[in-house]
Design an enzyme around this catalytic site. Structure first.
Site, PDB file in Angstrom:
ATOM      1  CB  CYS A   2      37.551 -40.089  21.933  1.00 41.49           C
ATOM      2  SG  CYS A   2      36.356 -40.375  23.249  1.00 41.49           S
ATOM      3  NE  ARG A  27      41.302 -42.478  18.291  1.00 46.47           N
ATOM      4  CZ  ARG A  27      42.480 -42.573  18.899  1.00 46.47           C
ATOM      5  NH1 ARG A  27      43.529 -42.973  18.200  1.00 46.47           N
ATOM      6  NH2 ARG A  27      42.623 -42.278  20.175  1.00 46.47           N
ATOM      7  CD1 TRP A  76      33.538 -46.007  22.525  1.00 47.96           C
ATOM      8  CD2 TRP A  76      34.049 -45.668  24.669  1.00 47.96           C
ATOM      9  NE1 TRP A  76      33.388 -47.200  23.186  1.00 47.96           N
ATOM     10  CE2 TRP A  76      33.690 -47.024  24.505  1.00 47.96           C
ATOM     11  CE3 TRP A  76      34.403 -45.220  25.939  1.00 47.96           C
ATOM     12  CZ2 TRP A  76      33.698 -47.929  25.560  1.00 47.96           C
ATOM     13  CZ3 TRP A  76      34.396 -46.124  26.993  1.00 47.96           C
ATOM     14  CH2 TRP A  76      34.047 -47.462  26.789  1.00 47.96           C
ATOM     15  CG  ASN A 100      40.197 -37.873  22.432  1.00 48.32           C
ATOM     16  OD1 ASN A 100      39.049 -37.529  22.193  1.00 48.32           O
ATOM     17  ND2 ASN A 100      40.985 -38.424  21.517  1.00 48.32           N
ATOM     18  N   GLY A 101      39.903 -38.150  26.914  1.00 50.76           N
ATOM     19  CA  GLY A 101      40.396 -38.389  28.260  1.00 50.76           C
ATOM     20  C   GLY A 101      39.290 -38.277  29.294  1.00 50.76           C
ATOM     21  CD  GLU A 479      43.941 -62.561  20.418  1.00 51.46           C
ATOM     22  OE1 GLU A 479      43.643 -61.840  19.444  1.00 51.46           O
ATOM     23  OE2 GLU A 479      43.832 -62.168  21.602  1.00 51.46           O
ATOM     24  CE  LYS A 483      41.645 -60.599  17.573  1.00 50.59           C
ATOM     25  NZ  LYS A 483      41.585 -60.136  18.945  1.00 50.59           N
ATOM     26  CD  GLU A 486      38.249 -58.553  20.070  1.00 48.79           C
ATOM     27  OE1 GLU A 486      38.344 -57.572  20.835  1.00 48.79           O
ATOM     28  OE2 GLU A 486      39.231 -59.045  19.497  1.00 48.79           O
ATOM     29  CG  HIS A 502      39.185 -79.567  38.479  1.00 52.67           C
ATOM     30  ND1 HIS A 502      39.310 -80.111  39.739  1.00 52.67           N
ATOM     31  CD2 HIS A 502      40.116 -80.187  37.697  1.00 52.67           C
ATOM     32  CE1 HIS A 502      40.292 -80.999  39.738  1.00 52.67           C
ATOM     33  NE2 HIS A 502      40.788 -81.076  38.516  1.00 52.67           N
ATOM     34  CE  LYS A 601      43.492 -51.543  16.201  1.00 53.55           C
ATOM     35  NZ  LYS A 601      43.436 -53.013  16.040  1.00 53.55           N
TER      36      LYS A 601
END
Length: 606
Positions: A2, A27, A76, A100-101, A479, A483, A486, A502, A601
């Site tokens: 947001c 964001r 968002w 926001n929140g 990581e 990457k 996403e 395994h 973000k």
């Protein structure tokens, strides 16, 4: 997650708000809207649209209004679907609100105040607007105070009242907001990127303080009405640093900025070739006296922490744990006054990480945070702060923030080893010399980035991809896997190479891409044996080793070599390879590299 922008002043508010929303697009969001006060009578104008800011901008072209005061928002979705009605701002009576929140008790508020029949959206934000309007009777401060006493949850509110034509009121709890004033007016935003085109001076709005923006000034008061003087901060980068500068995507630009970011983070903390944190205000006692270390972070920052654990624990010989911040406070963590908690966060506002920080302090632990944003909530609430110097990172997929988080953990590990007698000065100088060479190693990878496109062209056709490695290589691979998944939407997982038999090896089919990391000399032979296992089952193997490694015949389809001589430091060029692999894969698939679907973000809600 947001975005908030508010402005009152002498400029065209519509233009300022739309530009600010464009600056905040990185964001993550799914709808956008603006509200304007005309300054003439009680007229207000509201336009909000599901979809990109460009859709909102097109709708605003038909708007014929002179306004110098307004608020804008990119949403968002949390409560309610993605549509025009649920987009912000929300209007209730004389109140216009963006938020926001998450308001956790909004259902209780609906029932307590009988709002159910008056609501037009599915959002918790409209409930807050209704509550403000319920309490509003010419006194905005009293209405705000009464409203936030009723609310449980996180929030950053920007509020306009219909009969107060040139003022914006703000209050927050947890969710971040900054404010700034310059000769043309006053700004409020969810982060400083939106105000940088106008000024580099700003302050972080303190929690539970009411901020009033006017054309002439900004004033802050606590909930009892006493004036508060916030700390004024300065941004040390300009608007050009937050632009693409000729690159097709922010992510590629930020990958190329990594060598400079590494130098900016490492070099100022060196004295006579040794790490020195005196300018950071971090005393040696904090690093010398702890009996265990708990690294707490989310996502990419957590994977930097995994590398930090694999580096520090064998050297210092004390337990190092890596904790997912969102789980930390629900697990009765083993943290006490003998624990050093390392909080890692790019934004310094990640809500789960902030909650973990607060719990750690309640448990008596000292908290040292690795943060990129000066003045952020996590930075302000930590006992000590180790600022990284990555500059603005706009792409949702983190690259240079990860790189400087690694460098920070390496510096901290080296300093700890020195003061605990695990490193001699000569050993520490050699360590720092190799760390300082990481920027050059990354530059060499970037010189050959076109070769990585070959591997990406294969990965782009796959539905699944796997990353394998042992020891530090496994930590690196986590990581790399994140990457790829996403930004390319390819299912990708990282596994310790020794665990293949395994269960994991059952997933290997003909031409399944396997990115195999084999940069650790002492387990190189073991890793090669594991690679043979996936190779025998038809995997398409992309092998990464150190320069000069002996490569068995037919062990891989594509080979990349990294120019680092010591196992501990291969993570830096390896990270660059894996970032570029993900970038080119996403680009070849025609996806939105910088703004992957469903992601934000900065995650400022649980």
């Amino acid at each position: 997650m947001c975005g908030i922008i508010g402005y009152t002043g002498h400029l065209d508010a519509l233009k300022v708000l739309l530009q600010g929303l464009e600056q905040l697009e990185y964001r993550g969001y799914d709808s956008a809207g603006i509200a304007l006060l005309s300054g003439k009578g009680d007229d207000k104008f509201l336009i909000k649209k599901a979809g990109p800011v460009a859709t909102l901008k097109d709708a605003c072209e038909k708007l014929d209004v002179e306004s110098h005061c307004g608020i804008g928002h990119t949403r968002w979705a949390t409560h309610g679907g993605v549509n025009d009605t649920n987009a912000h701002p929300h209007i209730a009576g004389k109140v216009t609100l963006i938020h926001n929140g998450i308001i956790e008790n909004y259902h209780n508020i609906i029932e307590k105040f009988g709002f159910r029949d008056s609501l037009v959206s599915e959002t918790d934000t409209e409930v807050a607007a209704r509550l403000l309007d319920y309490y509003y009777s010419k006194d905005p401060y009293e209405a705000i105070r009464k409203t936030i006493r009723e609310i449980t949850g996180s929030y950053a509110f920007c509020i306009m009242f219909e009969d107060i034509h040139d003022k914006i009121f703000c209050v927050r709890n947890v969710s971040p907001m900054v404010a700034a004033h310059m000769k043309d007016g006053s700004f409020v935003a969810s982060d400083v990127t939106a105000v940088i085109p106008y000024t580099n001076r700003y302050f972080v709005i303190p929690e539970y303080q009411i901020v009033t923006l006017t054309k002439e000034e900004i004033f802050v008061q606590d909930l009892e009405g006493h004036p508060v003087s916030p700390e004024i901060l300065e941004v040390n980068w300009n608007i050009e640093a937050a632009q693409k500068n000729g690159f097709p995507h922010y992510m590629l630009k930020e990958i190329h900025e990594q060598p400079e970011a590494l130098r900016n983070t490492i070099t100022p903390r060196l004295k006579d070739g040794l790490p020195d944190f005196s300018e950071d205000g971090i005393p040696d006692e904090v690093l010398a006296e702890c009996e265990k270390i708990s690294i707490v972070a989310c996502g990419t920052a957590m994977y930097a922490g995994m590398v930090g654990k694999a580096l520090i624990e064998p050297i210092i010989k004390i337990p190092v744990s890596v904790n997912i911040a969102s789980e930390f406070r629900y697990e009765s963590p083993l943290v006490d006054e003998k624990t050093l908690v390392l909080i890692v966060s790019q934004s310094g506002e990640t809500i789960d990480t902030l909650a973990a920080l607060r719990l750690s302090k309640e448990c008596g632990a000292k908290v040292l945070s690795i943060v990129n944003v000066k003045g952020s909530t996590i930075a302000r609430e930590s006992d000590y702060v180790f600022y990284t110097h990555a500059g603005p990172e706009i792409a949702v997929a983190s690259t240079k923030a990860y790189m400087v988080q690694l460098a920070s953990l390496y510096l901290i590990g080296c300093r700890m080893a020195m003061i605990r007698g695990k490193f001699t000065e000569n050993t520490a100088r050699d360590f720092i010399s190799r760390l300082s060479g990481a920027s050059t190693a990354v530059e060499k990878i970037l010189e050959h980035k076109e070769q990585i496109k070959t591997a990406a062209s294969v990965v782009a056709k796959a539905k699944d991809a796997f990353f394998v490695g042992r020891g530090l290589d496994y930590a690196f691979s986590l990581e790399g896997s994140l990457k790829l998944k996403e930004i390319s939407y390819i299912h990708a997982e990282a596994y310790a190479a020794g665990e293949l038999k395994h269960g994991t090896i059952a997933l290997i089919e003909e031409n399944t891409p396997v990115v195999a990391l084999a940069t650790q000399d002492h387990i190189y032979g073991k890793t090669i044996s594991n690679i043979r296992e996936v190779r025998a089952r038809g995997a398409f193997v992309i092998l990464i080793t150190k320069t000069g490694a002996e490569i068995p015949e037919d062990i891989c389809d594509i080979h990349f070599a990294v120019p680092m001589s010591h196992d501990r430091f291969t993570v830096f060029p390896v990270a660059a390879i894996l970032q570029l692999l993900a970038y080119y894969t996403s680009d070849m698939k025609g996806l939105n590299v910088d703004k992957p679907r469903n992601l934000a973000k900065s995650v400022t809600v649980e």
